[in-house]
Design a protein around this motif. Structure first.
Motif, short mmCIF file in Angstrom:
data_model
loop_
_atom_site.label_atom_id
_atom_site.label_comp_id
_atom_site.label_asym_id
_atom_site.label_seq_id
_atom_site.Cartn_x
_atom_site.Cartn_y
_atom_site.Cartn_z
N ASP A 1 -0.75 -2.30 -4.64
CA ASP A 1 -2.11 -2.84 -4.71
C ASP A 1 -3.15 -1.74 -4.58
O ASP A 1 -4.24 -1.84 -5.12
CB ASP A 1 -2.30 -3.88 -3.60
CG ASP A 1 -1.42 -5.09 -3.84
OD1 ASP A 1 -1.75 -5.88 -4.74
OD2 ASP A 1 -0.37 -5.22 -3.18
N GLU A 2 -2.80 -0.70 -3.83
CA GLU A 2 -3.74 0.39 -3.63
C GLU A 2 -2.99 1.64 -3.23
O GLU A 2 -2.00 1.58 -2.52
CB GLU A 2 -4.71 0.03 -2.49
CG GLU A 2 -6.18 0.20 -2.80
CD GLU A 2 -7.05 -0.35 -1.68
OE1 GLU A 2 -7.72 -1.36 -1.91
OE2 GLU A 2 -7.03 0.23 -0.57
N CYS A 3 -3.50 2.78 -3.66
CA CYS A 3 -3.02 4.06 -3.13
C CYS A 3 -4.11 4.58 -2.21
O CYS A 3 -5.24 4.84 -2.64
CB CYS A 3 -2.77 5.05 -4.27
SG CYS A 3 -2.25 6.67 -3.66
N GLN A 4 -3.78 4.70 -0.92
CA GLN A 4 -4.78 5.09 0.07
C GLN A 4 -4.56 6.55 0.47
O GLN A 4 -3.51 6.90 0.98
CB GLN A 4 -4.67 4.19 1.30
CG GLN A 4 -4.81 2.71 0.94
CD GLN A 4 -4.63 1.77 2.11
OE1 GLN A 4 -3.93 2.09 3.08
NE2 GLN A 4 -5.27 0.61 2.04
N TYR B 1 0.83 -1.20 0.00
CA TYR B 1 0.00 0.00 0.00
C TYR B 1 0.87 1.25 0.00
O TYR B 1 1.84 1.33 0.75
CB TYR B 1 -0.90 0.05 1.24
CG TYR B 1 -1.93 -1.06 1.32
CD1 TYR B 1 -2.73 -1.37 0.22
CD2 TYR B 1 -2.09 -1.79 2.49
CE1 TYR B 1 -3.68 -2.39 0.29
CE2 TYR B 1 -3.03 -2.81 2.57
CZ TYR B 1 -3.82 -3.11 1.47
OH TYR B 1 -4.74 -4.12 1.55
N HIS C 1 1.62 -6.15 5.82
CA HIS C 1 1.66 -5.40 4.57
C HIS C 1 2.94 -4.59 4.43
O HIS C 1 3.54 -4.18 5.42
CB HIS C 1 0.46 -4.45 4.50
CG HIS C 1 -0.86 -5.16 4.59
ND1 HIS C 1 -1.24 -6.13 3.69
CD2 HIS C 1 -1.87 -5.07 5.48
CE1 HIS C 1 -2.44 -6.60 4.02
NE2 HIS C 1 -2.84 -5.98 5.12
N GLN D 1 0.39 4.95 1.18
CA GLN D 1 -0.57 5.70 2.00
C GLN D 1 -0.16 7.16 2.05
O GLN D 1 0.97 7.48 2.39
CB GLN D 1 -0.59 5.15 3.43
CG GLN D 1 -0.90 3.66 3.48
CD GLN D 1 -1.06 3.14 4.90
OE1 GLN D 1 -0.37 3.60 5.81
NE2 GLN D 1 -1.96 2.18 5.07
#
Lengths: 411, 411
Positions: free
Chosen positions: A167-170, A4, A34, A6
């Motif tokens: 997997d994701e940009c939070q 991730y 993670h 963040q």
């Protein structure tokens, strides 16, 4: 076991205690297994303090030196967050934009990212370190410090996520997600679990302030799943992602955006000849006034009326410009109104549903709201109405398009 | 047409107004046709503010992150000074330590300079720009930000002057030069026009706080003429340079340094056998206590007395250590005194003049001042006396060695 990126904004790292709160949160993600890359902004207030110092030195501070100056804000935060992480037994390492390196063009104060070196960050992640990167900044090919412009930390987050194939940009903010409309206006406004990039772009450009437009464009272009979350509350937030195949169950429209900051100007009775539009908008654009909606109807009687909207702060200046060129244009009259609002319905669902626009117009007509201007794109319909009807219109549309939460009823 | 490297410390750039004052000064040098490289510290108070934030994050902040954090202090100053220069029509360009680049080893918070790239700065100078460099910081071979330790900006100035083969390294401070002794103690103390590196080193290590010892060593090693000047008053200052051939007219001693921060400890009646000194000083050094003078007289009766001095703040800790190892040492008693002062006469002239030490002792004896310890080097004689006699001793010696200004008379 995900990777991730963040991003925590200035308010989320605004005090020593909040930085410690972010460290606690990051520690939780590490303990869940993670890999984490954190992008931070300057502590809230710091950038303005530095800009204040600059203005005392030089009326128009040198853009190159401005970037050297304000980039220290994020540099302070990365160091403090790493210390807070290490104090919690979480191995961490800070990177300035130049250290990453985040290569940009050489346009100081509004640089664009061209390339990101990921080897150093990857090596740290493999050694179990949290990587903490200064948002909003980079370095040009000559080694000069650049910044991406205000709010650019979101863009840094998305760009890192794309480069690292995260997997994701939070994006951590002070709201818990993207809502169907502003909850302060409609009690039954609901947090959306998911929204497409295109919809988010329309929502952002139409007045929803949750994300920077540029970061959404960037995420869409590189297909980086983007999630908006609350910094200090738990919850799933809103995932912004590509349109999926199974849109069968998707509501026709996803949300309602609105904007009170507009004003409209109309040039009445200009000759209906080629070049009129550019002769009207040329002087406006040269005065650095941005134009939003533009409307020109078919001509009757060899003359036509030309209407456009500007930010309310630019209304007086735009009005003056038009008065000055009125005779030259051969126009009959200049009229304007700065008590207007724009309301938009947004949704990829409307592509496959006829009658969305007419349902919108019917709903407004049912409330006796007169529509002054209309503008459409493939996934949105915007109308300009008198400002006093704004809340009435938004609530009526929210209900008409079945967006209200189950436990609330709009009358 | 000279090339000067000018260093301005934290007090000289402590406010917006002072930075503007520095800009005015630099502009004057440019108008006189000189090439200028400016080295600046953080605005006074800023480094301590940052350290305070760090300590809130982590009891023992990570040295790597500490360097990332505190290096922002100088980065702010270089940007602000460049803006102030540009506002005055003086072309200028800022460099962080990493941008120069000032290559150091990787010992964070007390790094040592290994190499300096001068091409970028030379190109700027040739284009008529003032080069403004962040003091106190560099970059290690892996691109990590390092700092040279507190006060390291003087060292940056000298290192840049050496690398650029500058005509002079000018250190701007809150005094107008180096004095024969502290003017607050001796009314007739005089500013020296010139002093050798060796003398300055002795003066600095003996308590004169004008310059960092390390920067003087560095300047001497690379033979960089060093000048101490007042930031906001005009004047020639004091030039620190190599010993010249025509020392015929040179006074026997150049100055009198003193230090009130010392305390002495004596281990009485230790067996006069090999290894005693290290058995005494080993535990002291392991406790990170620095030892200044060490004195051991010839043994009488198979036992001897061992005396050394430490900083007054370390007196209690050192005393405790000695009490703990007293029996193990076979010592008779531990005595100590923290009401002492060290007075030193310094001068390369004493090399060629016999009787300098005895003249010093005579002078002190004439004032009934008892000498407790004596230590000498090639160009200095230091004595430890009771603290209450300090001013009396300094004034007497200042007069005896003909250092008083012509228009004052010491009694």
């Amino acid at each position: 076991m995900a990777l991730y990126v963040q991003k925590y904004g200035g308010t989320s790292v605004g005090t020593v205690e909040r930085i410690q709160g972010v460290a606690d949160k990051v520690k939780g993600f590490r303990e869940a297994g993670h890999d984490i890359v954190v992008v931070v902004s300057a502590m809230s207030g710091e950038t303005n303090r530095l800009i204040g110092l600059a203005k005392e030195m030089q009326e128009q501070p040198s853009p190159r030196e401005m970037d050297v100056l304000v980039s220290t804000g994020e540099q302070v935060t990365i160091a403090l967050l790493c210390m807070a992480l290490e104090a919690r037994g979480v191995s961490a390492r800070s990177y300035t934009g130049g250290q990453v390196k985040i290569l940009t063009d050489d346009v100081h104060m509004k640089a664009r990212i061209q390339d990101i070196e990921v080897d150093g960050m990857r090596a740290d992640l493999q050694q179990g370190r949290v990587v903490v990167v200064a948002g909003f900044q980079g370095v040009d090919p000559d080694g000069n410090i650049t910044t991406l412009g205000r709010g650019g930390s979101d863009t840094t987050g998305v760009a890192l996520a794309a480069a690292l194939k995260a997997d994701e940009c939070q994006i951590y903010t002070d709201v818990d997600g993207v809502y169907t409309t502003d909850p302060r206006v409609v009690e039954g406004a609901q947090r959306m679990d998911k929204i497409t990039f295109e919809e988010m772009l329309e929502m952002a450009s139409l007045g929803s302030k949750v994300l920077q437009i540029r970061s959404v464009e960037f995420a869409g272009k590189y297909n980086v799943p983007l999630r908006v979350l609350h910094s200090f509350q738990d919850g799933p937030g809103t995932l912004i992602t590509t349109e999926e195949d199974d849109t069968v169950e998707k509501p026709v429209i996803s949300g309602i955006a609105f904007n009170r900051d507009e004003a409209k100007l109309t040039v009445l009775g200009v000759p209906d000849i080629p070049g009129v539009a550019s002769r009207i908008l040329g002087p406006i654009s040269r005065a650095n006034i941005e134009v939003d909606m533009i409307l020109q109807n078919v001509a009757a009687d060899k003359s036509t009326d030309f209407t456009f909207t500007v930010h309310r702060n630019d209304f007086a200046a735009a009005h003056d410009i038009l008065l000055k060129i009125k005779d030259e244009l051969g126009a009959r009259e200049i009229v304007g109104n700065n008590k207007i609002a724009k309301v938009s319905i947004v949704g990829v669902g409307m592509r496959s549903h006829a009658g969305v626009a007419s349902k919108m117009f019917d709903t407004l007509a049912g409330d006796n709201i007169n529509i002054q201007m209309i503008s459409t794109s493939e996934i949105k319909v915007s109308v300009v109405i008198a400002e006093k009807y704004l809340e009435l219109a938004v609530r009526g549309l929210h209900s008409a398009f079945d967006l209200d939460a189950a436990d609330t009823v709009s009358e």
